[in-house]
Design an enzyme around this catalytic site. Structure first.
Site, PDB file in Angstrom:
ATOM      1  CG  ASP A 274      -0.084  -0.070   2.531  1.00 32.90           C
ATOM      2  OD1 ASP A 274       0.373   0.991   3.002  1.00 32.90           O
ATOM      3  OD2 ASP A 274       0.118  -1.185   3.053  1.00 32.90           O
TER       4      ASP A 274
ATOM      5  CG  ASP B 276       1.639   5.095   5.759  1.00 35.78           C
ATOM      6  OD1 ASP B 276       1.301   4.121   6.459  1.00 35.78           O
ATOM      7  OD2 ASP B 276       1.984   6.186   6.239  1.00 35.78           O
TER       8      ASP B 276
END
Length: 292
Positions: free
Chosen positions: A212, A214
């Site tokens: 991802d 974040d």
């Protein structure tokens, strides 16, 4: 092998990696260390002729959160079972646009923002200070990098891993701060794992698997567990393929780390021999018998 030392590669599997495909299992060790039990029984076997140890960091089924992991027991158990090298595989978030979900990063630096975790085997009665200037083994890291490239996964060599406490993900302000520091990825488990591996004189490398961005990326939005699970499982499959290809490159014959990590305690013990606590010395023999 003409009397040469044998490689014993310990793999610490992170989120999504709870088993190791192709491992010819020869035993399972439910071991007790002076610091307690590791996260799970440790599998021992061979992969392409290389002795392997496998430990799922969070336990099978992901039972143990990052801050409750017994990092000292995990590393001590691997050392006690004869590990010569440690390859850590860990899920992470990315601070760089080019480090996309699904890509890997071979980490070479750390910033430790964890709190309250036991970060050393040593303490009152026997004090040691090991260098963490260069916290990973370049030989093991380079082999991992070459192997990830060969299996067709996008990978970056070198990067700074920000270790956060968790289990919550970052606030937006924290995410922006860590980006401003020049960090590359963020995770919850590499510290104190890497520090303890150094104290145990185990060459260590970290393969960070990006799941991802974040929460800094305005177009993507904040990270949520359900959003990363699919990427997590794909990354874990890539990690298994990497390990199958990596084992033959490492080979069964042990090769020393260029940094001399296997001998760092020669220069780290500061407590005078006659001032050492015998009980502490005895406890530390499990990870530092070479110098004790």
């Amino acid at each position: 092998m003409s009397g040469a030392a044998e490689t014993s590669l310990a793999v610490i599997g992170g989120s999504g990696l709870y088993d190791l495909d192709g491992l010819e299992i020869v035993g399972e060790h439910d071991i007790e260390t002076p610091w307690g039990k590791p996260s799970d029984p440790i599998l021992a076997g061979r992969l392409s002729g290389v002795r392997m140890l496998f430990l799922p960091r969070h336990g099978k089924g992901h039972r143990i959160p990052p801050s409750d992991l017994n990092y000292r027991a995990n590393i001590a158990a691997l050392k006690m079972l004869g590990a010569t090298d440690v390859l850590s595989i860990s899920a992470c978030g990315s601070f760089k646009e080019e480090l996309k979900p699904g890509s890997f990063v071979i980490v070479d630096q750390f910033i430790d923002r964890t709190r309250g975790r036991a970060s050393s085997f040593f303490g009152p009665g026997l004090v040691a200070h090991v260098s963490m200037a260069h916290p990973v083994c370049p030989r093991l890291s380079e082999l991992a990098f070459e192997t990830v490239k060969e299996i067709g996964v996008e990978v970056a060599y070198g990067g700074t891993y920000l270790a956060m406490e968790g289990p919550q993900f970052s606030s937006l302000a924290e995410s922006k701060l860590y980006r401003s520091w020049g960090c590359d990825v963020i995770g919850m488990t590499a510290m104190p794992e890497a520090k303890l591996a150094r104290e145990a004189e185990l060459p260590y490398a970290l393969v960070a698997m990006v799941t991802d961005y974040d929460c800094w990326h305005e177009e993507v939005g904040p990270v949520e567990v359900h959003n990363v699970l699919e990427v997590l499982m794909t990354n874990a499959d890539h990690a298994r393929n990497m390990l199958k290809s990596l084992a033959p490159k490492i080979g069964p014959e042990r090769k020393a780390c260029p940094q001399g990590i296997e001998n760092v305690l020669d220069f780290a013990l500061i407590t005078a021999p006659d001032a050492r606590d015998p009980a502490m010395v005895e406890k530390l023999r499990s990870i530092a018998s070479r110098v004790l």
